[in-house]
Design an enzyme around this catalytic site. Structure first.
Site, PDB file in Angstrom:
ATOM      1  N   GLY A 168     -39.858  18.481  -4.807  1.00 59.05           N
ATOM      2  CA  GLY A 168     -39.777  16.957  -4.587  1.00 59.05           C
ATOM      3  C   GLY A 168     -41.211  16.801  -3.779  1.00 59.05           C
ATOM      4  O   GLY A 168     -40.953  15.971  -2.808  1.00 59.05           O
ATOM      5  N   ALA A 169     -42.258  17.645  -3.766  1.00 60.74           N
ATOM      6  CA  ALA A 169     -43.364  17.415  -2.858  1.00 60.74           C
ATOM      7  C   ALA A 169     -44.268  16.222  -3.174  1.00 60.74           C
ATOM      8  O   ALA A 169     -45.267  16.144  -2.540  1.00 60.74           O
ATOM      9  CB  ALA A 169     -44.080  18.597  -2.899  1.00 60.74           C
ATOM     10  N   ASN A 170     -43.931  15.567  -4.208  1.00 64.36           N
ATOM     11  CA  ASN A 170     -44.996  14.337  -4.372  1.00 64.36           C
ATOM     12  C   ASN A 170     -44.781  13.007  -3.839  1.00 64.36           C
ATOM     13  O   ASN A 170     -45.185  12.072  -4.228  1.00 64.36           O
ATOM     14  CB  ASN A 170     -45.168  14.271  -6.152  1.00 64.36           C
ATOM     15  CG  ASN A 170     -43.662  13.735  -6.730  1.00 64.36           C
ATOM     16  OD1 ASN A 170     -42.741  13.386  -5.882  1.00 64.36           O
ATOM     17  ND2 ASN A 170     -43.640  13.842  -7.858  1.00 64.36           N
ATOM     18  N   GLY A 180     -42.181  10.941  -0.545  1.00 64.41           N
ATOM     19  CA  GLY A 180     -41.119  11.042   0.661  1.00 64.41           C
ATOM     20  C   GLY A 180     -41.184  12.296   1.620  1.00 64.41           C
ATOM     21  O   GLY A 180     -42.327  12.448   1.977  1.00 64.41           O
ATOM     22  N   GLY A 199     -40.602  15.454   0.896  1.00 64.57           N
ATOM     23  CA  GLY A 199     -41.323  16.384   0.533  1.00 64.57           C
ATOM     24  C   GLY A 199     -42.928  16.452   0.786  1.00 64.57           C
ATOM     25  O   GLY A 199     -43.454  17.448   1.349  1.00 64.57           O
ATOM     26  N   TYR A 258     -22.877  11.324  -5.449  1.00 67.26           N
ATOM     27  CA  TYR A 258     -23.901  11.703  -4.493  1.00 67.26           C
ATOM     28  C   TYR A 258     -23.342  12.595  -3.377  1.00 67.26           C
ATOM     29  O   TYR A 258     -23.914  13.725  -3.121  1.00 67.26           O
ATOM     30  CB  TYR A 258     -24.617  10.607  -3.876  1.00 67.26           C
ATOM     31  CG  TYR A 258     -25.729  10.888  -2.940  1.00 67.26           C
ATOM     32  CD1 TYR A 258     -26.950  11.585  -3.439  1.00 67.26           C
ATOM     33  CD2 TYR A 258     -25.640  10.566  -1.743  1.00 67.26           C
ATOM     34  CE1 TYR A 258     -27.982  11.912  -2.402  1.00 67.26           C
ATOM     35  CE2 TYR A 258     -26.710  10.832  -0.516  1.00 67.26           C
ATOM     36  CZ  TYR A 258     -27.721  11.461  -1.192  1.00 67.26           C
ATOM     37  OH  TYR A 258     -28.899  11.683  -0.234  1.00 67.26           O
TER      38      TYR A 258
HETATM   39  N1  LIG Z   1     -34.217   9.421   2.789  1.00 71.91           N
HETATM   40  C1  LIG Z   1     -33.287   9.485   3.602  1.00 71.91           C
HETATM   41  O1  LIG Z   1     -32.716   8.707   4.290  1.00 71.91           O
HETATM   42  C2  LIG Z   1     -32.513  10.759   3.376  1.00 71.91           C
HETATM   43  C3  LIG Z   1     -31.160  11.057   4.005  1.00 71.91           C
HETATM   44  C4  LIG Z   1     -30.517  12.002   3.676  1.00 71.91           C
HETATM   45  C5  LIG Z   1     -30.778  12.785   2.834  1.00 71.91           C
HETATM   46  N2  LIG Z   1     -32.126  12.910   2.238  1.00 71.91           N
HETATM   47  C6  LIG Z   1     -32.310  13.749   1.242  1.00 71.91           C
HETATM   48  O2  LIG Z   1     -33.826  14.168   1.228  1.00 71.91           O
HETATM   49  C7  LIG Z   1     -34.416  14.566   0.086  1.00 71.91           C
HETATM   50  C8  LIG Z   1     -35.584  13.995  -0.197  1.00 71.91           C
HETATM   51  O3  LIG Z   1     -35.495  12.545  -0.563  1.00 71.91           O
HETATM   52  P1  LIG Z   1     -36.585  11.469  -0.018  1.00 71.91           P
HETATM   53  O4  LIG Z   1     -35.855  10.688   0.972  1.00 71.91           O
HETATM   54  O5  LIG Z   1     -37.839  12.003   0.290  1.00 71.91           O
HETATM   55  O6  LIG Z   1     -36.408  10.435  -1.388  1.00 71.91           O
HETATM   56  P2  LIG Z   1     -37.737  10.219  -2.369  1.00 71.91           P
HETATM   57  O7  LIG Z   1     -38.681   9.699  -1.423  1.00 71.91           O
HETATM   58  O8  LIG Z   1     -36.926   9.564  -3.383  1.00 71.91           O
HETATM   59  O9  LIG Z   1     -38.040  11.642  -2.859  1.00 71.91           O
HETATM   60  C9  LIG Z   1     -37.406  12.522  -3.919  1.00 71.91           C
HETATM   61  C10 LIG Z   1     -38.257  13.656  -4.329  1.00 71.91           C
HETATM   62  O10 LIG Z   1     -37.209  14.187  -5.417  1.00 71.91           O
HETATM   63  C11 LIG Z   1     -37.946  14.366  -6.744  1.00 71.91           C
HETATM   64  N3  LIG Z   1     -37.086  14.365  -7.921  1.00 71.91           N
HETATM   65  C12 LIG Z   1     -36.116  13.624  -8.308  1.00 71.91           C
HETATM   66  N4  LIG Z   1     -35.574  14.005  -9.250  1.00 71.91           N
HETATM   67  C13 LIG Z   1     -36.265  15.258  -9.548  1.00 71.91           C
HETATM   68  C14 LIG Z   1     -36.222  16.276 -10.610  1.00 71.91           C
HETATM   69  N5  LIG Z   1     -35.364  15.931 -11.740  1.00 71.91           N
HETATM   70  N6  LIG Z   1     -36.992  17.450 -10.699  1.00 71.91           N
HETATM   71  C15 LIG Z   1     -37.893  17.308  -9.760  1.00 71.91           C
HETATM   72  N7  LIG Z   1     -37.910  16.456  -8.733  1.00 71.91           N
HETATM   73  C16 LIG Z   1     -37.148  15.344  -8.668  1.00 71.91           C
HETATM   74  C17 LIG Z   1     -38.758  13.137  -6.577  1.00 71.91           C
HETATM   75  O11 LIG Z   1     -39.759  13.174  -7.636  1.00 71.91           O
HETATM   76  P3  LIG Z   1     -40.321  12.089  -8.888  1.00 71.91           P
HETATM   77  O12 LIG Z   1     -40.775  10.896  -8.170  1.00 71.91           O
HETATM   78  O13 LIG Z   1     -41.174  12.839  -9.470  1.00 71.91           O
HETATM   79  O14 LIG Z   1     -39.141  11.953  -9.715  1.00 71.91           O
HETATM   80  C18 LIG Z   1     -39.312  13.034  -5.355  1.00 71.91           C
HETATM   81  O15 LIG Z   1     -40.362  13.598  -5.111  1.00 71.91           O
HETATM   82  C19 LIG Z   1     -33.078  14.376  -0.843  1.00 71.91           C
HETATM   83  O16 LIG Z   1     -32.487  15.607  -1.213  1.00 71.91           O
HETATM   84  C20 LIG Z   1     -32.318  13.503  -0.140  1.00 71.91           C
HETATM   85  O17 LIG Z   1     -30.908  13.531  -0.848  1.00 71.91           O
HETATM   86  C21 LIG Z   1     -32.727  11.838   2.477  1.00 71.91           C
END
Ligand SMILES: NC(=O)c1ccc[n+]([C@@H]2O[C@H](COP(=O)([O-])OP(=O)(O)OC[C@H]3O[C@@H](n4cnc5c(N)ncnc54)[C@H](OP(=O)(O)O)[C@@H]3O)[C@@H](O)[C@H]2O)c1
Length: 309
Positions: free
Chosen positions: A20-22, A24, A26, A175
Site C-alpha cells: 500500500g505504498a502508493n 496514505g 505507506g 474491519y
Molecule cells: N488512517 C487512519 O486513521 C488509520 C487508523 C488505524 C489504522 N490504519 C491502517 O493503516 C493502514 C494504511 O491505511 P491508510 O490510512 O494509509 O489508508 P489509505 O490512504 O486508504 O491507503 C491504503 C493503501 O492500501 C492499498 N490497498 C487497498 N487494497 C489493496 C489491495 N487489494 N492490494 C494492495 N493494496 C491495497 C491502497 O492502494 P490502492 O489505492 O491502489 O487500492 C492504499 O495504498 C491500513 O492497514 C489501515 O487499516 C489507518
C-alpha cells in the site's frame, strides 16, 4: 524526548518492502525509509498511483532508490507473483511493512473467495510474509511490521467454522475482526521467530487517527454510509497528517530498541508521538493467535513455518 523521523537510523544497505505504498501512510513510510538510504520496493495495486507516488518521492529526494512492484492483496496469485519477483531481485529483505488496508466497505470477496477485509488486511499479508520469509531470515536484523487499529477492540477473533462471516457480515465488525487478526498475527510470528532462534522481530503498530484516503474510500464504497461519513468528517477535522501517522510504523520498522511482539502506537491512543503501548484483553489471547495461524494456513494453502538454517 518524543521519537520523530529524525530518529530513524541510517538505512543504507537495507531493502524495505512496503505494501500500500502508493498513498496514505505507506507513501510516507516509503518516503522516510528512502530519505534515510533504504532501497524501497513500493508494493502497490494501482500502478498509476504508484507511478505518481514514486515521482512524488523523487521530486523531494532525487537520489531515492525506489522500485515499483505490482501487488493485489485480494489475489493470492498476485501475492505469489509479487513474492517471487521480490525474492528473485532481493535475496535479503530487511523491513517488510504490511500496511495496505481497506476499512468498513460493503461485503465483497477477494479473487479467492475470502471476505475482502480479512482477505486484504490479514490473509494477503500472511501469505506475502510466508513467501518472502527466506529473504527476511537472511537479514541480520529483519523487521516485520503489522498495522492494526483501535477498530480491533470491536472485533471478534476469527471463527474457524465461518472465516468469511457468511450470513453475519457487518462492515465495521469485519474491519475490527481483520485488525484484531493483525494484532494476533504479529506476536505469534514473534513467538515463532524466537522459537526458531531467528534474529528477525515482528512488531505491531497502530498509526493513530490520520487523514488519509482510508475513511474517504469507505464513504465512496458504501455510497455515503452514515457511520463512514462520521469518521471521514472527523478525520478531516481532527486527524493527524499522514506523515505523523506513519511514525509508529517507522519506529517499529527502524528503532533498534523496538521490542519484538510489542505494540507501538501514539502516546494518546490516536494522537501523538509513537510509544510502546500495552496489549490487553482479546489482543493477548494465545488461543486466538494459534487458531488464526491454523485458519490462515488452511485458507491460503500456504504452510508458514519459520525455519532458520
Ligand atoms: N488512517 C487512519 O486513521 C488509520 C487508523 C488505524 C489504522 N490504519 C491502517 O493503516 C493502514 C494504511 O491505511 P491508510 O490510512 O494509509 O489508508 P489509505 O490512504 O486508504 O491507503 C491504503 C493503501 O492500501 C492499498 N490497498 C487497498 N487494497 C489493496 C489491495 N487489494 N492490494 C494492495 N493494496 C491495497 C491502497 O492502494 P490502492 O489505492 O491502489 O487500492 C492504499 O495504498 C491500513 O492497514 C489501515 O487499516 C489507518
Amino acid at each position: 524526548m518524543a521519537w520523530s523521523a529524525d530518529d530513524i537510523p541510517d538505512q543504507w544497505d537495507h531493502v524495505a518492502v512496503v505494501t500500500g505504498a502508493n498513498g496514505g501512510l505507506g507513501l510516507e513510510v516509503s518516503r522516510e525509509l528512502a530519505r534515510n538510504g533504504a532501497h524501497v520496493v513500493l508494493a502497490s495495486r494501482d500502478q498509476g498511483k504508484a507511478d505518481h507516488a514514486k515521482a512524488d518521492i523523487l521530486a523531494e529526494i532525487p537520489d531515492a532508490s525506489l522500485e515499483i512492484q505490482s501487488l493485489d492483496l485480494a489475489s493470492l496469485a498476485s501475492v505469489r507473483e509479487a513474492a517471487a519477483k521480490i525474492l528473485a531481485a532481493h535475496p535479503t529483505v530487511d523491513i517488510l511493512v504490511n500496511n495496505a488496508g481497506v476499512m468498513a466497505i460493503p461485503e465483497l470477496r477477494t479473487e479467492d473467495g475470502f471476505e475482502m477485509q480479512f482477505g486484504v488486511n490479514h490473509l494477503g499479508h500472511f501469505a506475502l510474509t510466508a513467501l518472502v520469509l527466506p529473504a527476511l531470515l537472511s537479514s541480520p536484523e529483519a523487521r516485520v511490521v503489522s498495522v492494526t487499529s483501535t477498530g480491533r477492540h470491536s472485533g471478534r477473533a476469527v471463527d474457524p467454522d465461518n472465516p468469511n462471516m457468511d450470513g453475519r457480515y457487518d462492515p465495521w465488525r469485519a474491519y475490527g475482526r481483520s485488525k484484531l487478526a493483525n494484532v494476533h498475527f504479529a506476536p505469534e510470528l514473534e513467538r515463532r521467530f524466537r522459537a526458531a532462534h531467528a534474529t528477525a522481530k515482528s512488531i505491531v503498530t497502530h498509526p493513530g487517527f490520520a487523514n488519509t484516503d482510508l475513511q474517504a474510500r469507505s464513504v465512496r464504497e458504501t455510497g455515503g454510509g452514515r457511520s463512514q461519513r462520521f469518521f471521514h468528517n472527523a478525520v478531516v477535522r481532527y486527524g493527524m497528517t499522514p506523515a505523523r501517522g506513519a511514525l509508529s510504523l517507522l519506529r517499529a520498522g527502524t528503532d533498534p530498541n523496538a521490542v519484538g511482539g510489542a505494540l507501538y502506537a501514539p502516546r494518546w491512543v490516536n494522537w501523538g508521538p509513537p510509544v510502546r503501548r500495552p496489549l490487553f484483553g482479546r489482543s493477548r489471547s494465545r488461543k486466538a493467535m494459534t487458531t488464526l495461524w491454523d485458519v490462515s494456513e488452511r485458507e491460503t494453502g500456504i504452510t508458514f513455518e519459520v525455519m532458520t538454517r
